[in-house]
Scaffold this active site. Structure first.
Site, PDB file in Angstrom:
ATOM      1  N   CYS A 247     -65.584-140.195  13.283  1.00 43.48           N
ATOM      2  CA  CYS A 247     -65.410-140.484  11.854  1.00 43.48           C
ATOM      3  C   CYS A 247     -66.539-139.910  11.014  1.00 43.48           C
ATOM      4  O   CYS A 247     -66.478-139.948   9.787  1.00 43.48           O
ATOM      5  CB  CYS A 247     -65.292-141.982  11.628  1.00 43.48           C
TER       6      CYS A 247
ATOM      7  N   HIS B  66     -58.996-143.505   4.433  1.00 48.67           N
ATOM      8  CA  HIS B  66     -59.921-143.018   5.462  1.00 48.67           C
ATOM      9  C   HIS B  66     -59.246-141.981   6.355  1.00 48.67           C
ATOM     10  O   HIS B  66     -58.981-142.219   7.523  1.00 48.67           O
ATOM     11  CB  HIS B  66     -60.416-144.219   6.278  1.00 48.67           C
TER      12      HIS B  66
END
Ligand code: ZN
Lengths: 385, 133
Positions: free
Chosen positions: A83, A333
Protein backbone atom coordinates in the site's frame (compact mmCIF):
# COMPACT_ATOMS: atom_id res chain seq x y z
CA UNK A 1 21.28 16.71 -3.82
CA UNK A 2 19.19 19.25 -5.70
CA UNK A 3 16.08 20.89 -4.26
CA UNK A 4 13.04 19.29 -5.94
CA UNK A 5 9.70 20.94 -6.72
CA UNK A 6 6.27 19.65 -7.63
CA UNK A 7 4.81 21.68 -10.51
CA UNK A 8 1.98 19.42 -11.61
CA UNK A 9 -0.63 17.48 -9.66
CA UNK A 10 -3.80 15.68 -10.64
CA UNK A 11 -6.16 12.98 -9.44
CA UNK A 12 -9.00 11.04 -11.05
CA UNK A 13 -12.32 10.48 -9.39
CA UNK A 14 -11.92 7.54 -6.96
CA UNK A 15 -14.55 4.83 -6.68
CA UNK A 16 -15.97 1.79 -8.43
CA UNK A 17 -15.15 2.95 -11.94
CA UNK A 18 -16.41 0.09 -14.09
CA UNK A 19 -16.03 2.13 -17.28
CA UNK A 20 -12.30 2.68 -16.86
CA UNK A 21 -9.37 0.30 -17.15
CA UNK A 22 -6.09 0.52 -15.23
CA UNK A 23 -4.52 1.98 -18.37
CA UNK A 24 -7.27 4.58 -18.80
CA UNK A 25 -7.05 5.70 -15.17
CA UNK A 26 -3.25 6.00 -15.21
CA UNK A 27 -3.30 7.96 -18.48
CA UNK A 28 -6.08 10.28 -17.31
CA UNK A 29 -4.21 11.27 -14.14
CA UNK A 30 -0.85 11.51 -15.90
CA UNK A 31 -2.07 13.73 -18.73
CA UNK A 32 -3.90 15.97 -16.29
CA UNK A 33 -0.76 16.37 -14.17
CA UNK A 34 1.36 17.18 -17.24
CA UNK A 35 -1.26 19.70 -18.37
CA UNK A 36 -1.37 21.19 -14.87
CA UNK A 37 2.40 21.64 -14.96
CA UNK A 38 2.38 22.90 -18.53
CA UNK A 39 5.16 20.55 -19.59
CA UNK A 40 5.05 18.46 -22.76
CA UNK A 41 7.85 15.96 -22.19
CA UNK A 42 9.27 13.89 -19.34
CA UNK A 43 12.66 12.22 -18.97
CA UNK A 44 11.45 9.41 -16.76
CA UNK A 45 8.35 8.09 -15.07
CA UNK A 46 7.70 6.03 -11.96
CA UNK A 47 4.47 4.10 -11.54
CA UNK A 48 3.36 3.05 -8.06
CA UNK A 49 1.08 0.01 -8.17
CA UNK A 50 0.69 -2.87 -5.74
CA UNK A 51 -0.68 -5.75 -7.69
CA UNK A 52 -1.56 -5.26 -11.34
CA UNK A 53 -0.75 -8.93 -11.78
CA UNK A 54 -3.33 -10.30 -9.36
CA UNK A 55 -5.97 -7.60 -9.83
CA UNK A 56 -6.06 -7.19 -13.62
CA UNK A 57 -3.45 -9.70 -14.86
CA UNK A 58 -1.08 -6.99 -16.02
CA UNK A 59 2.50 -6.33 -14.90
CA UNK A 60 5.23 -4.26 -16.62
CA UNK A 61 3.26 -1.13 -15.81
CA UNK A 62 6.14 1.30 -16.36
CA UNK A 63 6.42 0.47 -20.05
CA UNK A 64 2.64 0.19 -20.36
CA UNK A 65 2.07 3.73 -19.12
CA UNK A 66 4.99 5.28 -21.01
CA UNK A 67 3.70 3.77 -24.24
CA UNK A 68 0.11 4.77 -23.51
CA UNK A 69 1.34 8.36 -23.03
CA UNK A 70 3.06 8.26 -26.42
CA UNK A 71 6.47 8.31 -24.75
CA UNK A 72 7.61 4.69 -25.11
CA UNK A 73 11.26 5.78 -25.41
CA UNK A 74 11.65 7.11 -21.85
CA UNK A 75 12.97 5.40 -18.72
CA UNK A 76 9.84 3.94 -17.11
CA UNK A 77 9.88 2.02 -13.84
CA UNK A 78 7.18 0.41 -11.73
CA UNK A 79 7.65 0.60 -7.96
CA UNK A 80 6.01 -1.77 -5.47
CA UNK A 81 5.79 -1.64 -1.68
CA UNK A 82 2.26 -2.93 -1.04
CA UNK A 83 0.00 0.00 0.00
CA UNK A 84 3.08 2.26 0.11
CA UNK A 85 3.75 1.78 -3.61
CA UNK A 86 2.58 5.31 -4.46
CA UNK A 87 4.67 6.96 -1.74
CA UNK A 88 7.69 4.96 -2.84
CA UNK A 89 7.15 6.00 -6.48
CA UNK A 90 7.11 9.64 -5.36
CA UNK A 91 10.31 9.06 -3.41
CA UNK A 92 11.99 7.41 -6.42
CA UNK A 93 10.95 10.33 -8.61
CA UNK A 94 12.30 12.73 -6.00
CA UNK A 95 15.63 10.87 -5.89
CA UNK A 96 15.89 10.88 -9.70
CA UNK A 97 15.51 14.66 -9.86
CA UNK A 98 17.51 15.38 -6.69
CA UNK A 99 20.45 13.32 -7.94
CA UNK A 100 20.52 14.99 -11.31
CA UNK A 101 19.65 11.78 -13.15
CA UNK A 102 16.52 13.38 -14.63
CA UNK A 103 15.09 16.87 -15.12
CA UNK A 104 11.37 16.26 -15.57
CA UNK A 105 9.84 13.22 -13.89
CA UNK A 106 6.27 11.96 -13.89
CA UNK A 107 5.10 10.02 -10.83
CA UNK A 108 1.83 8.15 -11.22
CA UNK A 109 0.06 5.95 -8.69
CA UNK A 110 -2.72 3.65 -9.85
CA UNK A 111 -4.77 0.63 -8.85
CA UNK A 112 -7.74 -1.02 -10.51
CA UNK A 113 -9.35 -3.20 -7.84
CA UNK A 114 -12.99 -3.73 -8.77
CA UNK A 115 -12.47 -6.01 -11.77
CA UNK A 116 -12.23 -8.79 -9.14
CA UNK A 117 -14.77 -9.49 -6.40
CA UNK A 118 -14.32 -8.44 -2.78
CA UNK A 119 -13.05 -11.85 -1.61
CA UNK A 120 -10.29 -11.88 -4.24
CA UNK A 121 -9.41 -8.26 -3.42
CA UNK A 122 -9.15 -9.22 0.27
CA UNK A 123 -6.80 -12.08 -0.62
CA UNK A 124 -4.71 -9.75 -2.81
CA UNK A 125 -4.40 -7.18 0.00
CA UNK A 126 -3.35 -10.00 2.33
CA UNK A 127 -0.31 -10.61 0.12
CA UNK A 128 1.17 -7.53 1.86
CA UNK A 129 1.39 -9.75 4.96
CA UNK A 130 3.82 -12.65 5.32
CA UNK A 131 2.12 -15.40 3.33
CA UNK A 132 3.91 -18.32 4.96
CA UNK A 133 3.57 -17.29 8.61
CA UNK A 134 0.65 -14.84 8.88
CA UNK A 135 -1.84 -15.25 6.02
CA UNK A 136 -1.37 -19.02 6.19
CA UNK A 137 -3.23 -18.98 9.54
CA UNK A 138 -6.23 -17.14 8.14
CA UNK A 139 -5.39 -13.68 9.40
CA UNK A 140 -6.66 -11.03 7.00
CA UNK A 141 -5.40 -7.49 6.65
CA UNK A 142 -8.20 -6.09 8.81
CA UNK A 143 -7.38 -8.91 11.24
CA UNK A 144 -3.79 -7.71 11.65
CA UNK A 145 -4.88 -4.10 12.26
CA UNK A 146 -7.58 -5.39 14.62
CA UNK A 147 -4.86 -7.01 16.72
CA UNK A 148 -2.99 -3.69 16.75
CA UNK A 149 -6.21 -1.92 17.75
CA UNK A 150 -6.76 -4.31 20.64
CA UNK A 151 -3.16 -3.89 21.81
CA UNK A 152 -3.63 -0.09 21.69
CA UNK A 153 -6.92 -0.33 23.60
CA UNK A 154 -5.36 -2.56 26.24
CA UNK A 155 -2.36 -0.31 26.74
CA UNK A 156 -3.99 3.12 26.58
CA UNK A 157 -7.68 2.52 27.19
CA UNK A 158 -8.52 3.73 23.66
CA UNK A 159 -12.28 3.33 23.18
CA UNK A 160 -14.15 1.82 20.26
CA UNK A 161 -16.05 5.11 20.00
CA UNK A 162 -12.83 7.11 19.63
CA UNK A 163 -11.78 4.82 16.79
CA UNK A 164 -15.19 5.23 15.16
CA UNK A 165 -14.87 9.02 15.41
CA UNK A 166 -11.83 8.84 13.09
CA UNK A 167 -14.06 7.40 10.35
CA UNK A 168 -16.82 9.93 11.07
CA UNK A 169 -14.31 12.81 10.85
CA UNK A 170 -12.79 11.58 7.57
CA UNK A 171 -16.22 11.12 6.01
CA UNK A 172 -17.13 14.67 7.05
CA UNK A 173 -14.01 15.83 5.19
CA UNK A 174 -14.70 13.59 2.19
CA UNK A 175 -18.04 15.29 1.58
CA UNK A 176 -16.03 18.41 0.70
CA UNK A 177 -13.82 16.57 -1.83
CA UNK A 178 -15.46 16.11 -5.27
CA UNK A 179 -12.94 13.37 -6.20
CA UNK A 180 -13.76 11.28 -3.13
CA UNK A 181 -15.35 7.85 -3.48
CA UNK A 182 -17.98 8.61 -0.83
CA UNK A 183 -20.01 11.71 -0.09
CA UNK A 184 -21.60 10.23 2.98
CA UNK A 185 -22.18 11.70 6.40
CA UNK A 186 -21.49 9.13 9.10
CA UNK A 187 -21.75 9.33 12.86
CA UNK A 188 -19.67 7.30 15.30
CA UNK A 189 -22.88 5.40 16.09
CA UNK A 190 -23.29 4.48 12.41
CA UNK A 191 -19.74 3.16 12.40
CA UNK A 192 -20.21 1.17 15.61
CA UNK A 193 -23.43 -0.39 14.36
CA UNK A 194 -21.90 -1.59 11.08
CA UNK A 195 -20.95 -5.26 10.71
CA UNK A 196 -17.87 -6.54 12.50
CA UNK A 197 -15.07 -7.32 10.02
CA UNK A 198 -12.36 -8.30 12.50
CA UNK A 199 -13.16 -7.57 16.12
CA UNK A 200 -12.82 -4.72 17.26
CA UNK A 201 -12.87 -3.21 13.73
CA UNK A 202 -16.23 -2.65 12.03
CA UNK A 203 -16.87 -2.49 8.28
CA UNK A 204 -17.09 1.31 8.37
CA UNK A 205 -13.64 1.51 9.99
CA UNK A 206 -11.97 -0.07 6.94
CA UNK A 207 -10.88 1.76 3.79
CA UNK A 208 -12.89 0.63 0.77
CA UNK A 209 -11.85 -1.28 -2.34
CA UNK A 210 -11.35 1.37 -5.00
CA UNK A 211 -10.23 2.25 -8.50
CA UNK A 212 -8.31 5.42 -9.21
CA UNK A 213 -5.08 7.14 -10.12
CA UNK A 214 -3.11 10.23 -9.16
CA UNK A 215 -0.04 11.87 -10.68
CA UNK A 216 2.64 14.47 -9.99
CA UNK A 217 5.26 16.25 -12.11
CA UNK A 218 8.66 16.82 -10.45
CA UNK A 219 11.41 19.17 -11.61
CA UNK A 220 14.53 20.77 -10.07
CA UNK A 221 13.38 23.76 -7.98
CA UNK A 222 15.85 26.04 -9.75
CA UNK A 223 14.17 25.30 -13.09
CA UNK A 224 10.60 25.23 -11.83
CA UNK A 225 9.89 28.84 -12.76
CA UNK A 226 11.11 28.42 -16.36
CA UNK A 227 9.49 25.01 -16.89
CA UNK A 228 6.12 25.77 -15.38
CA UNK A 229 3.90 28.68 -14.46
CA UNK A 230 2.44 26.90 -11.41
CA UNK A 231 3.19 27.88 -7.83
CA UNK A 232 6.29 25.97 -6.78
CA UNK A 233 5.73 23.39 -4.05
CA UNK A 234 9.05 22.21 -2.64
CA UNK A 235 9.68 18.67 -1.44
CA UNK A 236 11.30 19.65 1.85
CA UNK A 237 11.78 16.03 2.92
CA UNK A 238 11.45 12.54 1.45
CA UNK A 239 12.12 9.84 4.01
CA UNK A 240 11.65 6.10 4.15
CA UNK A 241 12.16 3.54 6.87
CA UNK A 242 11.13 0.01 7.70
CA UNK A 243 9.91 -2.37 10.37
CA UNK A 244 9.58 -6.14 10.70
CA UNK A 245 7.63 -7.80 7.90
CA UNK A 246 5.48 -9.68 10.40
CA UNK A 247 3.38 -7.88 12.97
CA UNK A 248 4.21 -10.63 15.49
CA UNK A 249 7.90 -9.72 15.24
CA UNK A 250 7.43 -6.25 16.77
CA UNK A 251 8.64 -5.29 20.23
CA UNK A 252 5.48 -3.16 20.55
CA UNK A 253 2.15 -4.03 18.93
CA UNK A 254 0.62 -0.64 19.78
CA UNK A 255 3.18 1.58 18.01
CA UNK A 256 4.29 2.06 14.39
CA UNK A 257 8.06 2.18 14.88
CA UNK A 258 8.83 2.30 11.14
CA UNK A 259 6.55 5.32 10.71
CA UNK A 260 8.19 6.98 13.71
CA UNK A 261 11.61 6.38 12.14
CA UNK A 262 10.55 7.77 8.74
CA UNK A 263 8.91 10.76 10.45
CA UNK A 264 12.02 11.57 12.46
CA UNK A 265 14.17 11.38 9.32
CA UNK A 266 11.75 13.68 7.48
CA UNK A 267 11.70 16.28 10.26
CA UNK A 268 15.50 16.20 10.32
CA UNK A 269 15.78 16.64 6.53
CA UNK A 270 13.33 19.53 6.49
CA UNK A 271 14.67 21.15 9.65
CA UNK A 272 11.16 21.11 11.04
CA UNK A 273 9.12 19.52 13.80
CA UNK A 274 5.54 18.35 14.34
CA UNK A 275 4.33 21.84 15.29
CA UNK A 276 5.44 23.21 11.89
CA UNK A 277 2.94 20.99 10.03
CA UNK A 278 -0.29 22.79 9.10
CA UNK A 279 -2.07 19.94 7.31
CA UNK A 280 -1.32 16.23 7.04
CA UNK A 281 -2.54 13.22 5.08
CA UNK A 282 -1.99 9.94 6.95
CA UNK A 283 -2.54 6.34 5.93
CA UNK A 284 -5.90 5.56 7.57
CA UNK A 285 -6.41 2.16 5.96
CA UNK A 286 -8.20 1.41 9.26
CA UNK A 287 -9.28 3.84 11.98
CA UNK A 288 -6.59 2.56 14.35
CA UNK A 289 -3.94 3.26 11.69
CA UNK A 290 -4.67 7.01 11.81
CA UNK A 291 -4.46 6.99 15.61
CA UNK A 292 -1.15 5.13 15.63
CA UNK A 293 0.33 7.11 12.70
CA UNK A 294 -0.40 10.51 14.24
CA UNK A 295 1.23 9.33 17.48
CA UNK A 296 4.25 7.96 15.58
CA UNK A 297 4.66 11.29 13.74
CA UNK A 298 4.86 13.13 17.07
CA UNK A 299 1.62 15.09 16.73
CA UNK A 300 0.36 13.47 19.92
CA UNK A 301 1.92 11.57 22.80
CA UNK A 302 1.37 7.79 22.64
CA UNK A 303 -2.18 7.14 23.78
CA UNK A 304 -3.34 10.76 23.31
CA UNK A 305 -4.43 10.80 19.65
CA UNK A 306 -7.86 9.29 20.24
CA UNK A 307 -8.86 12.04 22.66
CA UNK A 308 -7.58 14.65 20.19
CA UNK A 309 -9.77 13.23 17.40
CA UNK A 310 -12.83 13.26 19.67
CA UNK A 311 -12.06 16.87 20.65
CA UNK A 312 -11.96 17.93 17.00
CA UNK A 313 -8.25 18.81 16.99
CA UNK A 314 -7.74 16.89 13.72
CA UNK A 315 -10.96 18.07 12.05
CA UNK A 316 -11.12 20.89 9.52
CA UNK A 317 -11.08 24.03 11.64
CA UNK A 318 -9.08 22.27 14.36
CA UNK A 319 -5.44 22.90 15.28
CA UNK A 320 -4.08 20.18 12.94
CA UNK A 321 -6.51 19.01 10.25
CA UNK A 322 -5.71 15.40 9.32
CA UNK A 323 -6.93 13.82 6.08
CA UNK A 324 -8.74 16.83 4.64
CA UNK A 325 -9.22 14.79 1.45
CA UNK A 326 -11.36 12.31 3.36
CA UNK A 327 -8.38 10.01 3.78
CA UNK A 328 -8.25 6.45 2.55
CA UNK A 329 -11.58 5.91 4.31
CA UNK A 330 -13.72 8.39 2.37
CA UNK A 331 -11.59 9.48 -0.61
CA UNK A 332 -11.00 5.79 -1.37
CA UNK A 333 -7.94 3.54 -1.37
CA UNK A 334 -6.82 2.31 -4.80
CA UNK A 335 -3.69 1.09 -3.04
CA UNK A 336 -0.95 2.07 -5.50
CA UNK A 337 -2.57 5.48 -6.06
CA UNK A 338 -2.89 6.38 -2.39
CA UNK A 339 0.61 7.68 -1.64
CA UNK A 340 0.49 9.93 -4.71
CA UNK A 341 -3.09 11.05 -4.00
CA UNK A 342 -1.99 12.15 -0.52
CA UNK A 343 0.67 14.41 -2.06
CA UNK A 344 -1.85 15.77 -4.59
CA UNK A 345 -4.08 16.78 -1.66
CA UNK A 346 -1.23 18.56 0.14
CA UNK A 347 -0.17 20.33 -3.07
CA UNK A 348 -3.79 21.44 -3.52
CA UNK A 349 -3.86 22.74 0.06
CA UNK A 350 -0.52 24.58 -0.22
CA UNK A 351 -1.65 26.18 -3.48
CA UNK A 352 -4.77 27.39 -1.69
CA UNK A 353 -7.00 25.55 -4.16
CA UNK A 354 -8.77 23.12 -1.80
CA UNK A 355 -12.08 24.98 -1.88
CA UNK A 356 -14.50 24.02 0.88
CA UNK A 357 -11.83 21.97 2.66
CA UNK A 358 -9.05 24.58 2.46
CA UNK A 359 -6.85 24.95 5.55
CA UNK A 360 -6.33 28.71 5.64
CA UNK A 361 -2.75 29.84 5.22
CA UNK A 362 -1.23 26.35 5.09
CA UNK A 363 2.42 26.59 3.99
CA UNK A 364 3.83 23.26 5.22
CA UNK A 365 2.13 19.88 4.85
CA UNK A 366 3.01 16.23 5.35
CA UNK A 367 2.07 12.89 3.83
CA UNK A 368 2.49 9.49 5.53
CA UNK A 369 2.03 6.30 3.53
CA UNK A 370 2.70 2.73 4.66
CA UNK A 371 2.72 -0.81 3.33
CA UNK A 372 1.52 -3.89 5.14
CA UNK A 373 1.31 -3.32 8.87
CA UNK A 374 3.97 -0.61 8.56
CA UNK A 375 6.92 -2.69 7.35
CA UNK A 376 7.38 -0.06 4.65
CA UNK A 377 6.96 3.53 5.81
CA UNK A 378 7.40 6.68 3.75
CA UNK A 379 6.93 10.30 4.82
CA UNK A 380 7.12 13.47 2.73
CA UNK A 381 7.08 17.09 3.83
CA UNK A 382 5.93 19.62 1.23
CA UNK A 383 6.34 23.37 1.52
CA UNK A 384 5.65 26.65 -0.24
CA UNK A 385 8.36 29.25 0.44
CA UNK B 1 -0.67 -24.24 -0.91
CA UNK B 2 1.62 -26.21 -3.20
CA UNK B 3 2.80 -29.66 -2.13
CA UNK B 4 6.45 -28.58 -2.26
CA UNK B 5 5.83 -25.53 -0.10
CA UNK B 6 3.91 -27.61 2.39
CA UNK B 7 6.82 -30.07 2.53
CA UNK B 8 9.32 -27.27 3.17
CA UNK B 9 7.33 -26.02 6.16
CA UNK B 10 6.77 -29.44 7.81
CA UNK B 11 9.46 -29.00 10.52
CA UNK B 12 7.84 -25.80 11.76
CA UNK B 13 4.17 -26.60 11.29
CA UNK B 14 4.38 -30.18 12.59
CA UNK B 15 7.24 -30.07 15.09
CA UNK B 16 7.35 -26.39 16.17
CA UNK B 17 11.00 -26.40 15.20
CA UNK B 18 12.75 -23.10 15.94
CA UNK B 19 16.28 -22.03 14.99
CA UNK B 20 18.31 -21.23 18.08
CA UNK B 21 21.14 -18.82 17.26
CA UNK B 22 24.59 -20.27 17.91
CA UNK B 23 25.91 -16.74 18.38
CA UNK B 24 23.55 -15.22 20.94
CA UNK B 25 21.08 -17.95 21.89
CA UNK B 26 17.97 -16.15 20.55
CA UNK B 27 15.12 -18.44 19.50
CA UNK B 28 13.76 -17.72 16.01
CA UNK B 29 10.39 -18.98 14.85
CA UNK B 30 9.97 -19.12 11.93
CA UNK B 31 13.67 -19.94 11.45
CA UNK B 32 15.92 -17.31 9.92
CA UNK B 33 19.05 -17.63 7.78
CA UNK B 34 20.79 -14.76 9.58
CA UNK B 35 20.17 -13.67 13.17
CA UNK B 36 18.58 -10.22 13.41
CA UNK B 37 20.18 -9.72 16.82
CA UNK B 38 23.84 -10.75 16.28
CA UNK B 39 24.07 -11.52 12.52
CA UNK B 40 25.27 -15.09 13.13
CA UNK B 41 24.47 -17.49 10.27
CA UNK B 42 24.61 -20.72 12.23
CA UNK B 43 21.69 -22.10 14.21
CA UNK B 44 20.71 -25.26 16.02
CA UNK B 45 17.17 -26.56 15.38
CA UNK B 46 15.17 -27.10 18.58
CA UNK B 47 11.49 -27.85 19.11
CA UNK B 48 9.72 -25.12 21.05
CA UNK B 49 7.81 -25.94 24.21
CA UNK B 50 4.18 -25.96 23.13
CA UNK B 51 2.96 -23.40 25.63
CA UNK B 52 2.59 -19.66 25.44
CA UNK B 53 0.51 -16.58 26.30
CA UNK B 54 -1.90 -14.53 24.18
CA UNK B 55 -0.64 -10.95 23.64
CA UNK B 56 -3.46 -9.68 21.42
CA UNK B 57 -6.26 -11.24 19.35
CA UNK B 58 -9.10 -10.68 16.93
CA UNK B 59 -12.14 -12.56 15.72
CA UNK B 60 -12.14 -12.56 11.93
CA UNK B 61 -15.66 -12.30 10.49
CA UNK B 62 -14.79 -11.43 6.88
CA UNK B 63 -12.65 -14.48 6.16
CA UNK B 64 -9.80 -15.08 3.76
CA UNK B 65 -11.08 -17.29 0.93
CA UNK B 66 -9.39 -20.49 2.13
CA UNK B 67 -10.98 -20.01 5.57
CA UNK B 68 -14.55 -19.18 4.54
CA UNK B 69 -15.88 -22.39 6.10
CA UNK B 70 -14.43 -21.48 9.50
CA UNK B 71 -15.68 -17.87 9.90
CA UNK B 72 -15.92 -16.37 12.39
CA UNK B 73 -12.60 -17.58 13.79
CA UNK B 74 -10.16 -16.22 16.35
CA UNK B 75 -6.56 -15.31 15.56
CA UNK B 76 -3.95 -14.25 18.12
CA UNK B 77 -0.33 -13.31 18.48
CA UNK B 78 1.02 -15.75 21.04
CA UNK B 79 4.29 -15.24 22.89
CA UNK B 80 5.76 -18.71 23.20
CA UNK B 81 7.41 -19.63 26.48
CA UNK B 82 10.70 -19.98 24.58
CA UNK B 83 10.43 -16.39 23.33
CA UNK B 84 9.17 -16.25 19.73
CA UNK B 85 5.92 -14.40 19.02
CA UNK B 86 3.78 -16.35 16.57
CA UNK B 87 0.51 -15.64 14.72
CA UNK B 88 -2.01 -18.49 14.92
CA UNK B 89 -5.67 -19.34 15.29
CA UNK B 90 -7.23 -19.89 18.70
CA UNK B 91 -9.81 -22.67 18.89
CA UNK B 92 -11.97 -24.42 21.49
CA UNK B 93 -12.11 -21.27 23.63
CA UNK B 94 -14.89 -20.57 26.09
CA UNK B 95 -16.33 -17.20 27.08
CA UNK B 96 -13.72 -15.17 28.88
CA UNK B 97 -10.77 -17.16 27.58
CA UNK B 98 -10.08 -15.03 24.50
CA UNK B 99 -8.00 -12.35 26.19
CA UNK B 100 -4.45 -11.12 26.58
CA UNK B 101 -2.60 -12.99 29.26
CA UNK B 102 -4.53 -16.21 28.53
CA UNK B 103 -2.26 -19.24 28.71
CA UNK B 104 -2.51 -21.49 25.64
CA UNK B 105 -1.10 -24.77 24.42
CA UNK B 106 -0.42 -25.49 20.74
CA UNK B 107 -2.31 -28.41 19.20
CA UNK B 108 -2.00 -30.04 15.81
CA UNK B 109 -5.09 -29.26 13.72
CA UNK B 110 -6.38 -28.83 10.17
CA UNK B 111 -5.56 -25.25 9.14
CA UNK B 112 -7.43 -24.80 5.87
CA UNK B 113 -9.31 -26.61 3.13
CA UNK B 114 -7.66 -28.15 0.10
CA UNK B 115 -6.17 -25.44 -2.11
CA UNK B 116 -5.25 -25.53 -5.80
CA UNK B 117 -2.71 -28.32 -5.17
CA UNK B 118 -5.38 -30.52 -3.60
CA UNK B 119 -3.59 -30.77 -0.28
CA UNK B 120 -5.24 -30.01 3.06
CA UNK B 121 -2.98 -27.86 5.22
CA UNK B 122 -2.27 -28.94 8.79
CA UNK B 123 -0.39 -27.12 11.51
CA UNK B 124 -0.61 -25.55 14.95
CA UNK B 125 -3.52 -23.79 16.62
CA UNK B 126 -3.72 -22.44 20.16
CA UNK B 127 -6.12 -23.92 22.71
CA UNK B 128 -6.70 -22.17 26.05
CA UNK B 129 -5.02 -24.23 28.77
CA UNK B 130 -7.92 -24.13 31.21
CA UNK B 131 -9.95 -26.24 28.82
CA UNK B 132 -7.29 -28.94 28.78
CA UNK B 133 -7.07 -29.24 32.55
ZN1 ZN C 1 22.07 -14.25 17.30
Amino acid sequence: MRDVAIVGAAITKFGELWQQSLRALAVEASLAALKDAGVDHVDALYVGAMSGGLLVGQEHLGALLADALGQSHIAATRVEGACASGGLALRQGFLAVASGAAEVVLVTGVEKMTDVDGVVATDVLATAADQEWEAMHGVTFPGLYAMMARAHMQRFGTSARALASVAAKNHAHGIKNPQAQFALRLTADDVLSSAMVADPLHALECAPISDGAAALVLVPATKAMQLSKRLVVHIAASAQAGDTMMLAGRASLSELAGVARAGALAYQQAGKGPTDIAVCEVHDCFTIAEIMATEALGFFEPGQAAAAVEAGVTSLGGRLPINTSGGLKARGHPVGATGVAQAVEIVTQLRGEAGARQVAGARVGMTQNMGGTGATAVVHILEVR
Amino acid sequence: MSTARGYREYPQRYRYEAAVCDGCGKWHFPPRLICDACKSETFTPRAMRRTGTILTHTVVHAAASAFADQAPYAVAIVEMDDGPRVTMQVVDWRTGELKSGQRVKLEFRRISEAGPAGTITYGYKAVPMSLLA
